[in-house]
Design a protein around this motif. Structure first.
Motif, PDB file in Angstrom:
ATOM      1  N   SER A   1       0.800  -1.120  -0.010  1.00 23.14           N
ATOM      2  CA  SER A   1      -0.187   0.112  -0.015  1.00 23.14           C
ATOM      3  C   SER A   1       0.822   1.169   0.032  1.00 23.14           C
ATOM      4  CB  SER A   1      -0.786   0.085   1.174  1.00 23.14           C
ATOM      5  OG  SER A   1      -1.785  -1.233   1.125  1.00 23.14           O
TER       6      SER A   1
ATOM      7  N   HIS B   1      -8.812   7.006   0.458  1.00 24.45           N
ATOM      8  CA  HIS B   1     -10.151   6.444  -0.380  1.00 24.45           C
ATOM      9  C   HIS B   1     -11.307   6.674   0.585  1.00 24.45           C
ATOM     10  CE1 HIS B   1      -7.838   4.138  -3.369  1.00 24.45           C
ATOM     11  NE2 HIS B   1      -6.773   4.459  -2.614  1.00 24.45           N
TER      12      HIS B   1
ATOM     13  N   ALA C   1      -8.962  -5.009  -8.230  1.00 25.48           N
ATOM     14  CA  ALA C   1      -8.634  -3.776  -8.582  1.00 25.48           C
ATOM     15  C   ALA C   1      -9.955  -2.643  -8.439  1.00 25.48           C
ATOM     16  CB  ALA C   1      -8.137  -3.699  -9.861  1.00 25.48           C
TER      17      ALA C   1
ATOM     18  N   ASN D   1      -6.927  -4.564  -4.185  1.00 29.63           N
ATOM     19  CA  ASN D   1      -5.631  -3.777  -4.802  1.00 29.63           C
ATOM     20  C   ASN D   1      -6.022  -2.835  -5.649  1.00 29.63           C
ATOM     21  OD1 ASN D   1      -3.182  -3.194  -5.691  1.00 29.63           O
ATOM     22  ND2 ASN D   1      -2.931  -4.870  -7.018  1.00 29.63           N
ATOM     23  N   ASN D   2      -6.126  -1.575  -5.196  1.00 30.11           N
ATOM     24  CA  ASN D   2      -6.870  -0.288  -5.904  1.00 30.11           C
ATOM     25  C   ASN D   2      -6.248   0.275  -6.924  1.00 30.11           C
ATOM     26  OD1 ASN D   2      -8.512   0.556  -2.611  1.00 30.11           O
ATOM     27  ND2 ASN D   2      -9.463  -0.261  -4.440  1.00 30.11           N
ATOM     28  N   THR D   3      -5.322  -0.444  -7.786  1.00 28.22           N
ATOM     29  CA  THR D   3      -4.852  -0.035  -9.047  1.00 28.22           C
ATOM     30  C   THR D   3      -5.898   0.766  -9.816  1.00 28.22           C
ATOM     31  OG1 THR D   3      -5.023  -2.047  -9.985  1.00 28.22           O
ATOM     32  CG2 THR D   3      -2.879  -1.604  -8.703  1.00 28.22           C
TER      33      THR D   3
ATOM     34  N   LEU E   1      -3.938   6.625  -8.343  1.00 28.84           N
ATOM     35  CA  LEU E   1      -3.062   6.387  -7.515  1.00 28.84           C
ATOM     36  C   LEU E   1      -2.398   7.810  -6.753  1.00 28.84           C
ATOM     37  CD1 LEU E   1      -0.988   3.594  -8.951  1.00 28.84           C
ATOM     38  CD2 LEU E   1      -2.953   3.425  -7.152  1.00 28.84           C
TER      39      LEU E   1
ATOM     40  N   ARG F   1      -2.566   3.849  -2.881  1.00 27.21           N
ATOM     41  CA  ARG F   1      -2.784   2.401  -3.139  1.00 27.21           C
ATOM     42  C   ARG F   1      -3.283   1.552  -2.064  1.00 27.21           C
ATOM     43  NH1 ARG F   1       1.509  -1.889  -5.946  1.00 27.21           N
ATOM     44  NH2 ARG F   1      -0.050  -3.950  -6.102  1.00 27.21           N
TER      45      ARG F   1
ATOM     46  N   SER G   1      -3.521  -2.053  -0.884  1.00 25.49           N
ATOM     47  CA  SER G   1      -3.394  -3.399  -1.139  1.00 25.49           C
ATOM     48  C   SER G   1      -3.111  -4.404   0.189  1.00 25.49           C
ATOM     49  CB  SER G   1      -2.065  -3.620  -1.869  1.00 25.49           C
ATOM     50  OG  SER G   1      -1.865  -4.830  -2.470  1.00 25.49           O
TER      51      SER G   1
END
Length: 417
Positions: free
Chosen positions: A89, A150, A343, A386-388, A392, A397, A399
């Motif tokens: 992350s 986020h 994602a 996994n917030n790709t 970003l 990110r 993760s």
């Protein structure tokens, strides 16, 4: 803005005040529109018609209720969402400070009430009204966590008022239809980078109301067998409110969201004097929400990418009549999540496919009164994130992996006069 009667406003306030923290159907759909179906994992929901709560699941079921029927209950829900960072992350590039922790348990207790009334006008016509909360969600993380850019808090509350009418065509067929007035309140809080090295808490609060409809048909080929089919329409909400940036100011905000339509096909069969069998297959059109876009006046907007898919749910249940006073209920269900890629999995809704394991008991408290108590345990596999897919640079990110489950308790009282 339209005006509403004091009764509607009071009921809305009561339900919105209670229906918090809950999200136990996949996505943020609340299946808990009664507690009498909880013990069966809501198998057969559109075919059972055992009390006035059939108004929500299939209004045609009112045709099988005599006299004046009332039903009311409450369901307590405790979801658990515990995140564990895998070391990959990151914070946004311009964000100050250290990375942060895992955020604690983001799932909180919620209570969802319901109330229904159905009245038989004559041998063919019934009318009724239902009150419930069909959608709800709250995730709330500890302040300085790895995913605070986020989401720190995300909450959706709804109230749905559902006047309905049914018509009994003959001994085999019945039809039903209803209109839905729905109100929604939403709150979204996250940490935002407003300048290099400078972060502020941003909170969006919005509300609105909209209309939808529902309809159903019931087929009873034999006295022991009933088949129900029902549909609930999309409800398009245009909501507005404000975005507050701590220490900076308040700005007008607006968003639109199409809450999904759904369909249920259910069956009920009385096998013998002791056993009843139930089942259903349901579909929810979650693809109506590809993203949630918040438009602000005076500052940049915000977009929550979701890429939801349509989902299916399959449920099987059984009832065993111990004696004239007691009935045992059992059920199991598989509930598909609208989130299907790590994602695209938002921290505000770390959802996954789930299994329902349910049981309950019904007590005949009087000649025309029943009391239902139900319990469900929700099992979810480990959930990757996994917030790709997010920005970003602006949000960083997230993760890692979520460990999630849920416990649901419900009580329902139903009477006929």
């Amino acid at each position: 803005m339209m005006k509403h009667s004091p009764i509607v406003v009071a009921l809305s306030a009561a339900t919105l005040g209670l229906a918090t923290g809950a999200a136990q159907g996949a996505g943020f759909q609340l299946l808990e529109q009664n507690a009498s179906g909880l013990g069966n994992a809501y198998a057969g929901s559109a075919a059972v018609a055992e009390n006035a709560s059939t108004i929500y699941f299939n209004p045609a079921g009112m045709a099988y209720l005599s006299g004046l029927s009332v039903s009311g209950g409450v369901t307590a829900i405790k979801p658990s969402f515990k995140f564990k960072d895998d070391g990959n992350s990151t914070r946004p590039l311009a964000a100050p400070g250290a990375l942060g922790g895992n955020g604690g348990d983001a799932g909180k207790w919620g209570v969802v009430p319901n109330a229904y009334l159905a009245w038989q006008i004559d041998n063919r016509w019934n009318v009724g009204v239902g009150l419930g909360a069909p959608f709800g969600l709250m995730t709330h993380y500890q302040g300085d966590w790895v995913g605070q850019y986020h989401s720190r808090k995300f909450e959706i509350q709804t109230i749905n008022v559902n006047p309905s009418v049914s018509y009994k065509v003959n001994e085999q067929w019945a039809l039903g239809v209803g209109v839905n007035y729905q109100r929604i309140d939403a709150e979204y809080t996250r940490t935002a980078v407003v300048a290099p090295g400078l972060s502020r808490e941003a909170t969006v609060k919005m509300d609105g109301d909209a209309w939808g409809w529902n309809a159903g048909v019931m087929f009873q080929p034999t006295p022991a067998t009933r088949i129900g089919l029902s549909y609930r329409s999309k409800v398009k909400h245009d909501v507005d409110g404000h975005t507050d940036l701590a220490g900076i100011g308040s700005f007008d905000a607006q968003a639109s969201v199409d809450l999904p339509d759904s369909a249920i096909l259910s069956a009920y069969h009385q096998l013998n004097s002791r056993w009843e069998l139930l089942g259903d297959v349901s579909w929810t059109g979650w693809s109506s929400i590809p993203e949630l876009k918040i438009n602000n006046t005076g500052i940049p907007g915000d977009t929550l990418h979701l890429d939801f898919r349509d989902t299916w749910r399959v449920a099987l249940g059984a009832n065993y009549k111990v004696n004239e006073a007691w009935k045992l209920k059992f059920g199991v269900a598989w509930d598909q999540s609208p989130v299907h890629e790590a994602a695209d999995r938002p921290t505000s809704l770390p959802d996954n496919d789930r299994w329902w394991f349910s049981t309950g008991v019904q007590f005949q408290a009087g000649k025309n009164t029943t009391v239902d108590v139900g319990y469900t345990y929700l099992y979810l596999d480990k959930t990757r994130i996994n917030n790709t897919g997010e920005s970003l640079a602006q949000k960083g990110r997230v993760s890692g992996e979520y460990t999630s489950n849920g416990n649901i308790f419900g009580v329902q009282v139903s009477s006929r006069f």
